[in-house]
Design an enzyme around this catalytic site. Structure first.
Site, PDB file in Angstrom:
ATOM      1  N   GLY B  72     -29.491  -9.205 -18.473  1.00  0.00           N
ATOM      2  CA  GLY B  72     -30.764  -8.994 -17.799  1.00  0.00           C
ATOM      3  C   GLY B  72     -31.462 -10.328 -17.569  1.00  0.00           C
ATOM      4  N   THR B  73     -31.419 -11.171 -18.586  1.00  0.00           N
ATOM      5  CA  THR B  73     -32.054 -12.483 -18.476  1.00  0.00           C
ATOM      6  C   THR B  73     -31.460 -13.294 -17.327  1.00  0.00           C
ATOM      7  OG1 THR B  73     -32.616 -12.545 -20.819  1.00  0.00           O
ATOM      8  CG2 THR B  73     -32.446 -14.656 -19.707  1.00  0.00           C
ATOM      9  N   ASN B 153     -41.525  -3.812 -22.232  1.00  0.00           N
ATOM     10  CA  ASN B 153     -40.583  -3.646 -23.346  1.00  0.00           C
ATOM     11  C   ASN B 153     -41.263  -3.408 -24.685  1.00  0.00           C
ATOM     12  OD1 ASN B 153     -41.341  -6.473 -22.960  1.00  0.00           O
ATOM     13  ND2 ASN B 153     -39.951  -6.908 -24.650  1.00  0.00           N
ATOM     14  N   GLN B 181     -35.957  -1.999 -19.056  1.00  0.00           N
ATOM     15  CA  GLN B 181     -36.390  -0.938 -19.969  1.00  0.00           C
ATOM     16  C   GLN B 181     -36.508   0.403 -19.248  1.00  0.00           C
ATOM     17  OE1 GLN B 181     -36.697  -1.178 -23.206  1.00  0.00           O
ATOM     18  NE2 GLN B 181     -36.502  -3.390 -23.389  1.00  0.00           N
ATOM     19  N   THR B 239     -14.977 -15.487 -12.833  1.00  0.00           N
ATOM     20  CA  THR B 239     -14.166 -14.274 -12.778  1.00  0.00           C
ATOM     21  C   THR B 239     -14.964 -13.097 -13.323  1.00  0.00           C
ATOM     22  OG1 THR B 239     -12.194 -15.611 -13.097  1.00  0.00           O
ATOM     23  CG2 THR B 239     -11.971 -13.246 -13.491  1.00  0.00           C
ATOM     24  N   CYS B 327     -44.882 -13.308 -37.538  1.00  0.00           N
ATOM     25  CA  CYS B 327     -43.945 -13.664 -38.585  1.00  0.00           C
ATOM     26  C   CYS B 327     -42.488 -13.515 -38.168  1.00  0.00           C
ATOM     27  CB  CYS B 327     -44.191 -12.816 -39.823  1.00  0.00           C
ATOM     28  SG  CYS B 327     -45.270 -13.682 -40.947  1.00  0.00           S
TER      29      CYS B 327
END
Lengths: 144, 391
Positions: B72-73, B153, B181, B239, B327
Site C-alpha cells: 500500500g505504501t 486507519n 482500510q 518481475t 510510548c
C-alpha cells in the site's frame, strides 16, 4: 550503561520489569489511602500531555526513608521503574536520605535488568520525583 | 499456550485459507516469468491478465488501469510522487489531510522539502471528517492533486469520498484515495466514487503482506518510481510477484463479495462491544464517529490510564490490540490522528484500537469485555490522574 537493551525475545521488557508492572509494590491506591497516608515529603514530576506522571510520597525516620509510596500514569516501564525505586529506597531498613539523593536513572534501569533504549529518558522519572519529595521534607523540617 | 484473540486486523490480517490455496500453485508449478515468450512464460502472462480482468470487474475499471506494486505504501508513493512529478508544469500544489497515514503525509512532506511542492494539510472535525468547504477554499490555480483516504486507519472514520471527487472533478484536479482500510468493507467501484487514482493493499484483506494495487485512470499523467524492464505499463518495473497477484485478486473478490453480510455481523459486534465497555467502565471516550466508521473499528480512550500499559495487560491475556499512545511510536508523540481531532493529549495517550475480523466471534468479544474492566481499574488504582484532570 550495561543491560540497557532487554535480551528477552518475546517481550521488549525484562522479566523484572514485567514482574513489577504486573505486581507493582508499595503503590498508594487512589482515594482513601491517599487521604489517610501521613507523609514527610511528596514530589510529582511529568505531565499528562507527555504521557507520564509520577507522584511519590516518603516517610522519614532518623534520616532514613522508611516508607515510599507512589502513583504513576504511564507505560509499563514507567510503572515498573517507580515500583522498583520504592523498593530500592526502603529495603534493608531504609536508605539514608543523602544516598537517596544520589540515585539516578541508570541505577533504576540496572535494577530493572535493562529497558528498551527509547524508554529510558521518558519513563524513568522516579529519581526526580524522589528528590522533589526529599526537598519537600527538608523545607518542611526547617519550618518546624 | 494461551488462546490468541486477535483484534488488530487494521494492522494486518491473516492470509485466508482460500487465498493461500489459490496462490499455492504459483510457486512451484506455474512459475514462469511472464515476460518470457515460451509456454511457461505465457501461461503466467495469461494468469496475470485474467486477474487484472477480475479486479477491473470488481472496481469497474479497465484491466490496463490496474498496476501491481509491493505494498500500500508503494502504491501511495507511486500515486503522489508519480502524479506530482509528471504534472509539475501545470502546478506544484497538493492538498491532503492531517489524519492521513504516514505513507501519505511523509511522501507529501518529502515533495515539499526536496522538490519544491506546496502542500495544504486540511484539518478535520472532532469525528475526523474533512470539511468540504475548507477543501474548496484550499484549491488554488496550481493545485494538481488531492489525496485523501477513504477510511481512517486509526479511528475508522469514513470520508465523503464521492463529494470530494466531485469537487476535484469540477476543478479538473486529480484525486487519489488511499482505500487500504476501506477495501474490505466499502464500495470500491471507481466509477461510483469518481476517483482518478486508488490505492489498495493485500495485507489488510487476507492476502499476504508485500502486495499492493494502484488504480490509475486512463489519461492520468504519471511517472514511474522504478526503472527497468518496463513491466506494468512501465510504471512498476521488476518481475511480477505472481503468487501474490493471484492472492490479492482472490482476496479482493472474496471480501467484496461477502462484505454486505459480513458488515452486518461486524456492526452488531462492534456496537455491542462499545456499549458493553462504556456500560461496565466509567470515563470511556469513543474516538471517531459512532456510525460513520468502519464496521470493524473500535477506538476508545480510558481516562487516567496509559495505552501501552493496557496493551501489555491485554497481551498477557492473549488479546492483541493497538494504541495511539506515544510510548509505542518512535517519535514519542501521541497519535497525529487524535491530535487532529482535538482529543485532549492525555486521552490520546490512553487510546486503544480494537479492530475486528472475519473470524472474530461474540465469545471472543465477551471474553475481552469480561477482563477489560479489571485491567482498567487496576491501572486507575495506581494512577495520579483521574477524570482526565489532575487531582
Amino acid at each position: 550503561m550495561k543491560n540497557v537493551v532487554s535480551k528477552d525475545k518475546s517481550w521488549v521488557y525484562s522479566d523484572i520489569v514485567k514482574d513489577h508492572f504486573f505486581k507493582p509494590r508499595n503503590f498508594l491506591a487512589t482515594g482513601k489511602e491517599v487521604k489517610d497516608f501521613k507523609f514527610d515529603g511528596v514530589g510529582e514530576v511529568g505531565s499528562p500531555a507527555c504521557g507520564d506522571v509520577m507522584k511519590l510520597w516518603i516517610k522519614v525516620d532518623k534520616d532514613k526513608i522508611v516508607e515510599c509510596k507512589w502513583q504513576t500514569f504511564g507505560c509499563a516501564s514507567a510503572i515498573a521503574s517507580t515500583s522498583i525505586l520504592s523498593v530500592i529506597v526502603t529495603e534493608n531498613g531504609g536508605m539514608k536520605i543523602g544516598d537517596a539523593m544520589k540515585i539516578r536513572p541508570k541505577d533504576i534501569v540496572e535494577r530493572l535488568g535493562g529497558l528498551p533504549l527509547n524508554k529510558i529518558h521518558c519513563s524513568v522519572l522516579g529519581d526526580q520525583a524522589l528528590r522533589t519529595a526529599i526537598d519537600y521534607y527538608f523545607k518542611n523540617k526547617k519550618k518546624i | 499456550m494461551k488462546k490468541t484473540i486477535y483484534l488488530d486486523h487494521s494492522a494486518t490480517t491473516p492470509v485466508d485459507e482460500r487465498v493461500k490455496k489459490e496462490m499455492g500453485l504459483y510457486f512451484c508449478e506455474i512459475y514462469g516469468n511472464p515476460s518470457s515468450l515460451h509456454h511457461k512464460g505465457s501461461e503466467v502472462k495469461e494468469a496475470i491478465n485474467k486477474k487484472k480482468k477480475k479486479i477491473s470487474n470488481i472496481i469497474s475499471s479497465e484491466p490496463e488501469e490496474i498496476i501491481f506494486t509491493g505494498s500500500g505504501t508503494e502504491s501511495i508513493n507511486l500515486a503522489i510522487k508519480g502524479v506530482s512529478r509528471a504534472n509539475k508544469n501545470k502546478g506544484k500544489h497538493i492538498i491532503t489531510c492531517k489524519i492521513e497515514h504516514h505513507a501519505v503525509l511523509d511522501t507529501c512532506s518529502y515533495l515539499e522539502k526536496e522538490e519544491g511542492f506546496n502542500i495544504t494539510y486540511l484539518g478535520v472535525n472532532e469525528y475526523g471528517f474533512s470539511d468540504l468547504e475548507e477543501l474548496k477554499k484550499a484549491i488554488q490555480q496550481d493545485t494538481i492533486l488531492i489525496t485523501i483516504s477513504y477510511a481512517n486507519n486509526e479511528i475508522g472514520t469514513i470520508q465523503q469520498i464521492k463529494e470530494i471527487a466531485k469537487i476535484a472533478k469540477e476543478k479538473s484536479i486529480l484525486f487519489h484515495t488511499d482505500a487500504c482500510q476501506a477495501a474490505g468493507f466499502l464500495d470500491i467501484n471507481v466509477k461510483n466514487l469518481g476517483v482518478s487514482l486508488m490505492t489498495l493493499n493485500g495485507s489488510k484483506i487476507y492476502a499476504p503482506k508485500g502486495i499492493g494495487i494502484l488504480y490509475v485512470k486512463k489519461g492520468v499523467l504519471i511517472n514511474s518510481l522504478i526503472q527497468g524492464g518496463g513491466q506494468e505499463r512501465g510504471l512498476r518495473s521488476g518481475t511480477e510477484n505472481v503468487p501474490f497477484i493471484v492472492a490479492i485478486s482472490k482476496a479482493l473478490e472474496m471480501v467484496q463479495k461477502e462484505k454486505d453480510k459480513e458488515n452486518k455481523r461486524l456492526i452488531l459486534l462492534r456496537d455491542y462491544f462499545i456499549s458493553e465497555i462504556t456500560k461496565k467502565i466509567p470515563d470511556v471516550i469513543l474516538n471517531g464517529h459512532p456510525k460513520q466508521r468502519l464496521p470493524n473499528n473500535i477506538n476508545v480512550s480510558f481516562l487516567g490510564v496509559e495505552g501501552e500499559s493496557i496493551l501489555l495487560h491485554l497481551d498477557n491475556y492473549g488479546i492483541c490490540a493497538s494504541t495511539g499512545s506515544a510510548c509505542t511510536s518512535n517519535s514519542l508523540e501521541p497519535s497525529h490522528v487524535l491530535v487532529a481531532t482535538n482529543t485532549p493529549v492525555e486521552l490520546s495517550h490512553s487510546s486503544i484500537r480494537f479492530s475486528l475480523g472475519r473470524k472474530t466471534t461474540k465469545e471472543e468479544i465477551d471474553y475481552v469485555i469480561s477482563i477489560l474492566p479489571e485491567i482498567i481499574f487496576s491501572l486507575r488504582k495506581i494512577s495520579p490522574i483521574h477524570g482526565g484532570r489532575k487531582k
